[in-house]
Design a protein around this motif. Sequence first.
Motif: not given
Length: 413
Positions: A29-36, A148-155, A174-181
């Motif tokens: 659930v956390l991984l899905e939220r991080i992506l969203t 691995v987090l992959q973000i596609i097509n910035a708008q 910054h967001f990805a590093s802040s989710t480490a804990q």
Amino acid sequence: MDGTTSKEQKLQKIIELEKKLGEIQDVDVLLERILTETREIVHADAGSIYVVEGNNLRIKYSQNDTLLRELTPGEKLPYPSFSFPINETSVAGYVAYAMEPVNIKDAYTIPENLPYKFNKQTDKATNYRTKSIYTLPLKMSNGRLLGVLQIINAQNLNGDVIEFDDDATLYITHFASSTAQALEHTYLTLSMVRRMLKMAEFRDPKETYPHVTRVSEFSKEIYDRWSFKNNIPDAEAHKFRDSLTIAAKFHDVGKVGISDTILKKVSPRFTPEERAIMEGHTCIGANLFEPCDSFLDEMCRDVALHHHDRWDGGKTGYPGKFDHLTFIIGQPVPESEPLQGTNIPLAARIVAVADVFDALSHKRCYKDAWDVEQAFREIQNDAGSHFDPEIVADFLQIHDRICTIYLQYPDAE
């Protein structure tokens, strides 16, 4: 990116999200939220998360707003299921291999001198055009690679695809590093869950990790459909599905307290007294979570206790309104007033469907596996009697996702 005010707002949102993500207990659930949330912060149209499995990456979640708009409201994109090696040949594989981010302006014009290439097959199959890509490793605080987090097509604000500029990469990093804990916390929770379930599997070989994983994934998908149809607020839905994902795995954990002479009996089948003793696994499982100190404890208790109660209050449902706190291990569960309808907790009604479907569609010591479509028909036939008819309707509407989960987590040979 936007102006200074927008930057401040984005950074403030990241800080607020850190707290919310820290409250999530299930790693998936956390991984899905991080992506969203990452996609939303940088206005990205699509993205994926891959998790490490040995020397491979396996796609865990995939999101695409453009493709989602082509579906009926409430539907989801096909459940992704594929893996590939961690090496330099793919973009995500390279990021996992090198442990460094990669920013690509156009996936179709990657310089030939770079080791990784972009696979256009998915784009061709979906008639989509991947252009800008930002990919980075997800690590715990000790440096361990989780995925691995992959973000596609910035708008931009007009919806035009643009590259990931310095501001966007700053926000993502910054967001990805802040989710480490938060990731570390959920992985520790997962490890504890797995150990408890391994103990149950030692006692009852039917309670395999693939089985409880399938039941958990089925349950989460059913709830997502149910919550959409019932217009459940996002915050409430997120909290419920997070706990349900874990609670569903503990549905039969109480079998650890049933003696081997009954638990592993194959033939002849149970005597009435033996069956009543076996039914006590619901009370044992519920008592493992008493006293309840959290919403998760309450849901684990409710699922363990009531996932065998029948919607119509029929005699084969159990344990009914029996006070589980008075149960004595090794004793039969006494006949009690039935618990039926919406008096059965929602989580238990959902897990009831998921558990029976999985039991029907897989081999057991006392039966062969049913054909998957036959198992679907049996669930449908029991709507309104054994199962909540609304939950069954939701289950049938996500037929394809259920089938994909069924294939993704096979029992060990």
